[in-house]
Design a protein around this motif. Sequence first.
Motif, PDB file in Angstrom:
ATOM      1  N   ALA A   4       0.820  -1.212   0.000  1.00  0.00           N
ATOM      2  CA  ALA A   4       0.000   0.000   0.000  1.00  0.00           C
ATOM      3  C   ALA A   4       0.855   1.264   0.000  1.00  0.00           C
ATOM      4  N   THR A   5       2.081   1.195   0.541  1.00  0.00           N
ATOM      5  CA  THR A   5       2.908   2.396   0.633  1.00  0.00           C
ATOM      6  C   THR A   5       3.986   2.448  -0.433  1.00  0.00           C
ATOM      7  N   ARG A   6       4.063   1.459  -1.288  1.00  0.00           N
ATOM      8  CA  ARG A   6       5.088   1.457  -2.330  1.00  0.00           C
ATOM      9  C   ARG A   6       4.711   2.404  -3.463  1.00  0.00           C
ATOM     10  N   PRO A   7       5.684   3.170  -3.991  1.00  0.00           N
ATOM     11  CA  PRO A   7       5.400   3.960  -5.194  1.00  0.00           C
ATOM     12  C   PRO A   7       5.015   3.021  -6.338  1.00  0.00           C
ATOM     13  N   ARG A   8       4.020   3.424  -7.099  1.00  0.00           N
ATOM     14  CA  ARG A   8       3.522   2.571  -8.184  1.00  0.00           C
ATOM     15  C   ARG A   8       4.125   3.000  -9.518  1.00  0.00           C
ATOM     16  N   LEU A  10       3.906   2.175 -13.634  1.00  0.00           N
ATOM     17  CA  LEU A  10       3.285   1.518 -14.780  1.00  0.00           C
ATOM     18  C   LEU A  10       4.370   0.904 -15.646  1.00  0.00           C
ATOM     19  N   VAL A  11       4.230  -0.388 -15.993  1.00  0.00           N
ATOM     20  CA  VAL A  11       5.180  -1.039 -16.895  1.00  0.00           C
ATOM     21  C   VAL A  11       4.394  -1.611 -18.070  1.00  0.00           C
ATOM     22  N   CYS A  12       4.741  -1.173 -19.269  1.00  0.00           N
ATOM     23  CA  CYS A  12       4.009  -1.585 -20.463  1.00  0.00           C
ATOM     24  C   CYS A  12       4.960  -2.252 -21.442  1.00  0.00           C
ATOM     25  N   ASP A  13       4.758  -3.557 -21.664  1.00  0.00           N
ATOM     26  CA  ASP A  13       5.572  -4.328 -22.603  1.00  0.00           C
ATOM     27  C   ASP A  13       4.750  -5.538 -23.028  1.00  0.00           C
ATOM     28  N   ASP A  14       4.788  -5.870 -24.320  1.00  0.00           N
ATOM     29  CA  ASP A  14       3.982  -7.000 -24.788  1.00  0.00           C
ATOM     30  C   ASP A  14       4.727  -8.331 -24.719  1.00  0.00           C
ATOM     31  N   GLU A  15       5.972  -8.314 -24.251  1.00  0.00           N
ATOM     32  CA  GLU A  15       6.718  -9.561 -24.074  1.00  0.00           C
ATOM     33  C   GLU A  15       6.545 -10.031 -22.635  1.00  0.00           C
ATOM     34  N   PRO A  16       5.876 -11.170 -22.426  1.00  0.00           N
ATOM     35  CA  PRO A  16       5.589 -11.619 -21.050  1.00  0.00           C
ATOM     36  C   PRO A  16       6.837 -11.769 -20.193  1.00  0.00           C
ATOM     37  N   GLN A  17       7.947 -12.242 -20.794  1.00  0.00           N
ATOM     38  CA  GLN A  17       9.143 -12.442 -19.975  1.00  0.00           C
ATOM     39  C   GLN A  17       9.743 -11.121 -19.523  1.00  0.00           C
ATOM     40  N   ILE A  18       9.669 -10.093 -20.381  1.00  0.00           N
ATOM     41  CA  ILE A  18      10.156  -8.757 -19.989  1.00  0.00           C
ATOM     42  C   ILE A  18       9.259  -8.181 -18.901  1.00  0.00           C
ATOM     43  N   LEU A  19       7.953  -8.358 -19.058  1.00  0.00           N
ATOM     44  CA  LEU A  19       7.016  -7.846 -18.070  1.00  0.00           C
ATOM     45  C   LEU A  19       7.251  -8.505 -16.710  1.00  0.00           C
ATOM     46  N   ARG A  20       7.481  -9.817 -16.723  1.00  0.00           N
ATOM     47  CA  ARG A  20       7.764 -10.517 -15.460  1.00  0.00           C
ATOM     48  C   ARG A  20       9.054 -10.007 -14.833  1.00  0.00           C
ATOM     49  N   ALA A  21      10.073  -9.820 -15.677  1.00  0.00           N
ATOM     50  CA  ALA A  21      11.360  -9.343 -15.159  1.00  0.00           C
ATOM     51  C   ALA A  21      11.218  -7.957 -14.553  1.00  0.00           C
ATOM     52  N   LEU A  22      10.480  -7.078 -15.217  1.00  0.00           N
ATOM     53  CA  LEU A  22      10.287  -5.724 -14.698  1.00  0.00           C
ATOM     54  C   LEU A  22       9.543  -5.745 -13.366  1.00  0.00           C
ATOM     55  N   ARG A  23       8.566  -6.626 -13.246  1.00  0.00           N
ATOM     56  CA  ARG A  23       7.809  -6.717 -11.996  1.00  0.00           C
ATOM     57  C   ARG A  23       8.728  -7.144 -10.844  1.00  0.00           C
ATOM     58  N   VAL A  24       9.610  -8.102 -11.112  1.00  0.00           N
ATOM     59  CA  VAL A  24      10.534  -8.575 -10.077  1.00  0.00           C
ATOM     60  C   VAL A  24      11.539  -7.488  -9.706  1.00  0.00           C
ATOM     61  N   ILE A  25      12.109  -6.833 -10.738  1.00  0.00           N
ATOM     62  CA  ILE A  25      13.102  -5.773 -10.498  1.00  0.00           C
ATOM     63  C   ILE A  25      12.496  -4.661  -9.645  1.00  0.00           C
ATOM     64  N   LEU A  26      11.299  -4.240 -10.001  1.00  0.00           N
ATOM     65  CA  LEU A  26      10.650  -3.161  -9.274  1.00  0.00           C
ATOM     66  C   LEU A  26      10.265  -3.585  -7.860  1.00  0.00           C
ATOM     67  N   ARG A  27       9.754  -4.804  -7.730  1.00  0.00           N
ATOM     68  CA  ARG A  27       9.379  -5.293  -6.401  1.00  0.00           C
ATOM     69  C   ARG A  27      10.588  -5.335  -5.478  1.00  0.00           C
ATOM     70  N   ASP A  28      11.702  -5.847  -5.988  1.00  0.00           N
ATOM     71  CA  ASP A  28      12.909  -5.948  -5.161  1.00  0.00           C
ATOM     72  C   ASP A  28      13.465  -4.584  -4.777  1.00  0.00           C
ATOM     73  N   GLY A  30      11.523  -2.019  -4.089  1.00  0.00           N
ATOM     74  CA  GLY A  30      10.568  -1.330  -3.235  1.00  0.00           C
ATOM     75  C   GLY A  30       9.434  -0.634  -3.959  1.00  0.00           C
ATOM     76  N   TYR A  31       9.198  -0.992  -5.219  1.00  0.00           N
ATOM     77  CA  TYR A  31       8.113  -0.395  -5.991  1.00  0.00           C
ATOM     78  C   TYR A  31       7.020  -1.417  -6.259  1.00  0.00           C
ATOM     79  N   GLU A  32       5.837  -0.916  -6.543  1.00  0.00           N
ATOM     80  CA  GLU A  32       4.742  -1.773  -6.985  1.00  0.00           C
ATOM     81  C   GLU A  32       4.576  -1.601  -8.490  1.00  0.00           C
TER      82      GLU A  32
END
Length: 237
Positions: A4-8, A10-28, A30-32
């Motif tokens: 709830a307190t993480r800065p959000r 937006l990540v937009c990419d049509d390659e699922p593996q890139i999108l997954r990687a970006l989600r992990v990088i951002l999560r680690d 401290g971002y949502e």
Amino acid sequence: MSTATRPRVLVCDDEPQILRALRVILRDAGYEALPASTGEEALDVAAVSRPSAAIIDLVLPDIDGIALCQRLREWSEMPLIVLSAVGDEDAKVRALAAGADDYVTKPFGPRELIARLEASLRRVGPERDEPVIVAGELTVDLGSRTVTLGGEPVHLTPIEFDLLRLLVRNRGRLMTHRELLVSVWGSGYAQDTQVLRTHIANLRRKIEPPDADGTADGGGGHRLIRTDPGVGYRFAG
């Protein structure tokens, strides 16, 4: 840090593996991450969730990343970071002209991406005890990061404002290409004069007051941001 307190972001990419990687990088870091696989989906997510920044791939299945930047810039001044293939110089310039703040090439390192994201977010943070600078019809309030021309608000991207801030605080002084690039983008951009030229051109279109003939400079050269060919720029307002 709770979600709830993480800065959000937006990540937009049509390659699922890139999108997954970006989600992990951002999560680690401290971002949502707010994922989207198409430009239209990204616009919907941005409108509903109001992210702090966006990371956008240039190649999307519906509208391209450049058009997406343009549409986001119609109502948002959040930092926009564009992802694309190495060597795509023309696309890079067009993305910057469309309002992107930074550009990261694929493949990219997680630390570089997060460093660029954090630098972009710092640019939109509040600044206190900064002066208001007036040059003719142009007023630059460094504290509130607002600009008006003839009393009308001028909407600048974070990068454009940072460039203008450097120039007006050094009014009359020649600022070299390297000084501007390193101060605004970081040492990794020290030689990237094309990036600088593109943003200076955008800035001039927004802040140069029109003459009676409707042009920004009456055909006699720019009045506020002067070019010293091959060397740099100076604010002469």
